[in-house]
Design an enzyme around this catalytic site. Structure first.
Site, PDB file in Angstrom:
ATOM      1  N   ALA A  66     -16.810 -52.272-111.312  1.00  0.00           N
ATOM      2  CA  ALA A  66     -17.092 -53.626-110.850  1.00  0.00           C
ATOM      3  C   ALA A  66     -15.754 -54.308-110.569  1.00  0.00           C
ATOM      4  CB  ALA A  66     -17.882 -54.379-111.910  1.00  0.00           C
ATOM      5  N   GLY A 110     -18.583 -49.413-113.475  1.00  0.00           N
ATOM      6  CA  GLY A 110     -19.758 -49.574-112.622  1.00  0.00           C
ATOM      7  C   GLY A 110     -19.853 -48.487-111.556  1.00  0.00           C
ATOM      8  N   GLU A 113     -21.549 -45.707-113.253  1.00  0.00           N
ATOM      9  CA  GLU A 113     -22.947 -46.109-113.470  1.00  0.00           C
ATOM     10  C   GLU A 113     -23.746 -46.037-112.171  1.00  0.00           C
ATOM     11  OE1 GLU A 113     -21.481 -49.773-115.342  1.00  0.00           O
ATOM     12  OE2 GLU A 113     -22.820 -49.334-117.002  1.00  0.00           O
ATOM     13  N   GLU A 133     -14.591 -49.677-119.701  1.00  0.00           N
ATOM     14  CA  GLU A 133     -14.777 -51.127-119.898  1.00  0.00           C
ATOM     15  C   GLU A 133     -14.188 -51.634-121.208  1.00  0.00           C
ATOM     16  OE1 GLU A 133     -17.123 -49.019-118.823  1.00  0.00           O
ATOM     17  OE2 GLU A 133     -18.313 -49.937-117.224  1.00  0.00           O
TER      18      GLU A 133
HETATM   19  N1  CO8 Z   1     -11.593 -54.215-109.626  1.00  0.00           N
HETATM   20  C1  CO8 Z   1     -10.759 -54.864-108.775  1.00  0.00           C
HETATM   21  N2  CO8 Z   1      -9.694 -54.268-108.185  1.00  0.00           N
HETATM   22  C2  CO8 Z   1      -9.452 -52.981-108.505  1.00  0.00           C
HETATM   23  C3  CO8 Z   1     -10.266 -52.260-109.395  1.00  0.00           C
HETATM   24  C4  CO8 Z   1     -11.388 -52.937-109.964  1.00  0.00           C
HETATM   25  N3  CO8 Z   1     -12.270 -52.322-110.782  1.00  0.00           N
HETATM   26  N4  CO8 Z   1      -9.771 -51.011-109.528  1.00  0.00           N
HETATM   27  C5  CO8 Z   1      -8.687 -50.952-108.733  1.00  0.00           C
HETATM   28  N5  CO8 Z   1      -8.492 -52.134-108.120  1.00  0.00           N
HETATM   29  C6  CO8 Z   1      -7.414 -52.491-107.182  1.00  0.00           C
HETATM   30  C7  CO8 Z   1      -6.095 -52.693-107.881  1.00  0.00           C
HETATM   31  O1  CO8 Z   1      -6.005 -53.969-108.443  1.00  0.00           O
HETATM   32  C8  CO8 Z   1      -5.124 -52.470-106.760  1.00  0.00           C
HETATM   33  O2  CO8 Z   1      -5.077 -53.612-105.984  1.00  0.00           O
HETATM   34  P1  CO8 Z   1      -3.637 -54.154-105.413  1.00  0.00           P
HETATM   35  O3  CO8 Z   1      -3.145 -53.054-104.513  1.00  0.00           O
HETATM   36  O4  CO8 Z   1      -3.990 -55.409-104.673  1.00  0.00           O
HETATM   37  O5  CO8 Z   1      -2.769 -54.352-106.599  1.00  0.00           O
HETATM   38  C9  CO8 Z   1      -5.809 -51.392-105.919  1.00  0.00           C
HETATM   39  O6  CO8 Z   1      -7.193 -51.417-106.289  1.00  0.00           O
HETATM   40  C10 CO8 Z   1      -5.278 -50.000-106.214  1.00  0.00           C
HETATM   41  O7  CO8 Z   1      -5.356 -49.774-107.597  1.00  0.00           O
HETATM   42  P2  CO8 Z   1      -4.121 -49.266-108.468  1.00  0.00           P
HETATM   43  O8  CO8 Z   1      -2.841 -49.703-107.895  1.00  0.00           O
HETATM   44  O9  CO8 Z   1      -4.401 -49.620-109.901  1.00  0.00           O
HETATM   45  O10 CO8 Z   1      -4.269 -47.679-108.239  1.00  0.00           O
HETATM   46  P3  CO8 Z   1      -3.827 -46.512-109.222  1.00  0.00           P
HETATM   47  O11 CO8 Z   1      -3.982 -45.258-108.440  1.00  0.00           O
HETATM   48  O12 CO8 Z   1      -2.522 -46.801-109.848  1.00  0.00           O
HETATM   49  O13 CO8 Z   1      -4.924 -46.527-110.409  1.00  0.00           O
HETATM   50  C11 CO8 Z   1      -7.155 -46.660-111.327  1.00  0.00           C
HETATM   51  C12 CO8 Z   1      -6.275 -46.244-110.132  1.00  0.00           C
HETATM   52  C13 CO8 Z   1      -6.848 -45.777-112.542  1.00  0.00           C
HETATM   53  C14 CO8 Z   1      -8.596 -46.454-110.878  1.00  0.00           C
HETATM   54  C15 CO8 Z   1      -6.891 -48.153-111.675  1.00  0.00           C
HETATM   55  O14 CO8 Z   1      -6.977 -48.920-110.500  1.00  0.00           O
HETATM   56  C16 CO8 Z   1      -7.862 -48.739-112.691  1.00  0.00           C
HETATM   57  O15 CO8 Z   1      -7.746 -48.476-113.870  1.00  0.00           O
HETATM   58  N6  CO8 Z   1      -8.824 -49.551-112.198  1.00  0.00           N
HETATM   59  C17 CO8 Z   1      -9.769 -50.245-113.053  1.00  0.00           C
HETATM   60  C18 CO8 Z   1     -10.812 -49.298-113.585  1.00  0.00           C
HETATM   61  C19 CO8 Z   1     -11.763 -50.042-114.494  1.00  0.00           C
HETATM   62  O16 CO8 Z   1     -11.397 -50.607-115.497  1.00  0.00           O
HETATM   63  N7  CO8 Z   1     -13.059 -50.024-114.130  1.00  0.00           N
HETATM   64  C20 CO8 Z   1     -14.101 -50.676-114.911  1.00  0.00           C
HETATM   65  C21 CO8 Z   1     -14.304 -52.065-114.419  1.00  0.00           C
HETATM   66  S1  CO8 Z   1     -15.454 -52.974-115.439  1.00  0.00           S
HETATM   67  C22 CO8 Z   1     -16.948 -52.464-114.891  1.00  0.00           C
HETATM   68  O17 CO8 Z   1     -17.076 -51.681-114.010  1.00  0.00           O
HETATM   69  C23 CO8 Z   1     -18.126 -53.078-115.584  1.00  0.00           C
HETATM   70  C24 CO8 Z   1     -19.388 -52.646-114.885  1.00  0.00           C
HETATM   71  C25 CO8 Z   1     -20.459 -53.584-115.264  1.00  0.00           C
HETATM   72  C26 CO8 Z   1     -21.533 -53.610-114.183  1.00  0.00           C
HETATM   73  C27 CO8 Z   1     -22.493 -54.665-114.496  1.00  0.00           C
HETATM   74  C28 CO8 Z   1     -23.506 -54.813-113.392  1.00  0.00           C
HETATM   75  C29 CO8 Z   1     -24.898 -54.761-113.875  1.00  0.00           C
END
Ligand code: CO8
Length: 259
Positions: A66, A110, A113, A133
């Site tokens: 998400a 998400g 999921e 998360e």
């Molecule tokens: N949300 C927003 N932006 C994101 C997300 C995200 N989940 N993941 C990556 N991005 C963005 C980064 O901020 C970055 O943006 P920018 O270039 O503007 O700085 C761009 O994508 C590229 O990401 P990275 O530079 O971090 O890329 P890396 O290759 O270094 O890392 C990762 C990749 C490991 C995937 C890293 O981006 C990461 O850890 N992302 C977050 C993963 C995460 O925590 N996901 C869980 C989110 S919470 C959730 O999903 C709850 C679900 C609930 C659903 C409820 C509905 C019913």
């Protein structure tokens, strides 16, 4: 409807493909994307000409979860009153045609999921699954704590949800989370081949099979077996059953009309 966060196309005539398309944010799932995804799924489901749907992302990310930027600013009151984040997440469960997830790269939070809500997952060899998360001070919110243990068992699901570690494609296949692994450059080709196979079968039988397998996750075994038996019997009222069995007996290729 014009979409901004997804791309849709029809492949091989009867396969509807939906591609998550927010590459700069690794396909992070925001409300707009989920609204568009819900609309596209419903449109393909209602389209008589479509037999199977494929949901995919980019090479680097199916979806990295998400959208944290969006969620970061919400209070409980915002999220609860506006049904933010959660709205439209359940639409995929109401889709009656098969939905295959073609996953490459990250399927996190998400994103994992969403992949698990599809009927099965075909993973590229670079796929990585996780429920991280806990690192954000929250827990999975779209079924991760329920579907992951059903898919991989309690121990691995707890490990993933509590440590936030990722599973690679091999571990995911061993654990039963994904049905098969293919080379990254063959992901769409192999997934489309599966989707074309499915959409060539009787639409009615395909929908009944999906509905019946899904029953295995609800209720008791005896209820599920009875449900399956009733659907099995009712398929004898279709023209496709006559065609399928006649084709076998007469050693020819069946031509289903989805009637
Ligand atoms: N949300 C927003 N932006 C994101 C997300 C995200 N989940 N993941 C990556 N991005 C963005 C980064 O901020 C970055 O943006 P920018 O270039 O503007 O700085 C761009 O994508 C590229 O990401 P990275 O530079 O971090 O890329 P890396 O290759 O270094 O890392 C990762 C990749 C490991 C995937 C890293 O981006 C990461 O850890 N992302 C977050 C993963 C995460 O925590 N996901 C869980 C989110 S919470 C959730 O999903 C709850 C679900 C609930 C659903 C409820 C509905 C019913």
């Amino acid at each position: 409807m014009a979409y901004e966060c997804i791309l849709t196309r029809v492949e091989a005539e009867r396969v509807g493909v939906i591609q998550l398309n927010r590459p700069k944010a690794l396909n992070a799932l925001n409300d707009q994307l989920m609204d568009e995804l819900g609309a596209a799924l419903k449109a393909f489901d209602a389209d008589e000409a479509i037999g199977c749907i494929v949901l995919t992302g980019s090479e680097k990310a199916f979806a990295a979860g998400a959208d944290i930027t969006m969620m970061a600013k919400y209070s409980f009151a915002d999220a609860y009153k506006g049904d933010y984040i959660t709205r439209n997440w359940e639409t995929i469960r109401s889709i009656r045609k098969p939905v295959i997830a073609a996953v490459s790269g990250y399927a996190l939070g998400g994103g994992c999921e969403l992949a698990m809500m599809c009927d099965f997952i075909i993973a590229a060899d670079n796929a990585r699954f996780g429920q991280p998360e806990i690192k954000l001070g929250v827990i999975p919110g779209a079924g991760g704590t329920q579907r992951l243990p059903r898919a991989v068992g309690k121990s691995k699901a707890m490990d993933m949800a509590l440590t936030a570690r990722m599973m690679d494609a091999q571990e995911a296949e061993r654990a039963g989370l994904v049905s098969r692994i293919v080379a990254l450059d063959k992901l769409m080709e192999e997934t489309l081949a599966a989707a074309i196979t499915i959409s060539g079968f009787s639409q009615i039988a395909v929908m009944a099979a999906k509905e019946s397998v899904n029953r295995a996750f609800e209720g008791t075994l005896s209820d599920g077996v009875m449900f399956e038996r009733r659907l099995f019997h009712s398929l004898f009222a279709t023209q496709d059953q006559k065609e399928g069995m006649d084709a076998f007996v007469n050693k020819r290729q069946a031509k289903f009309t989805h009637q």
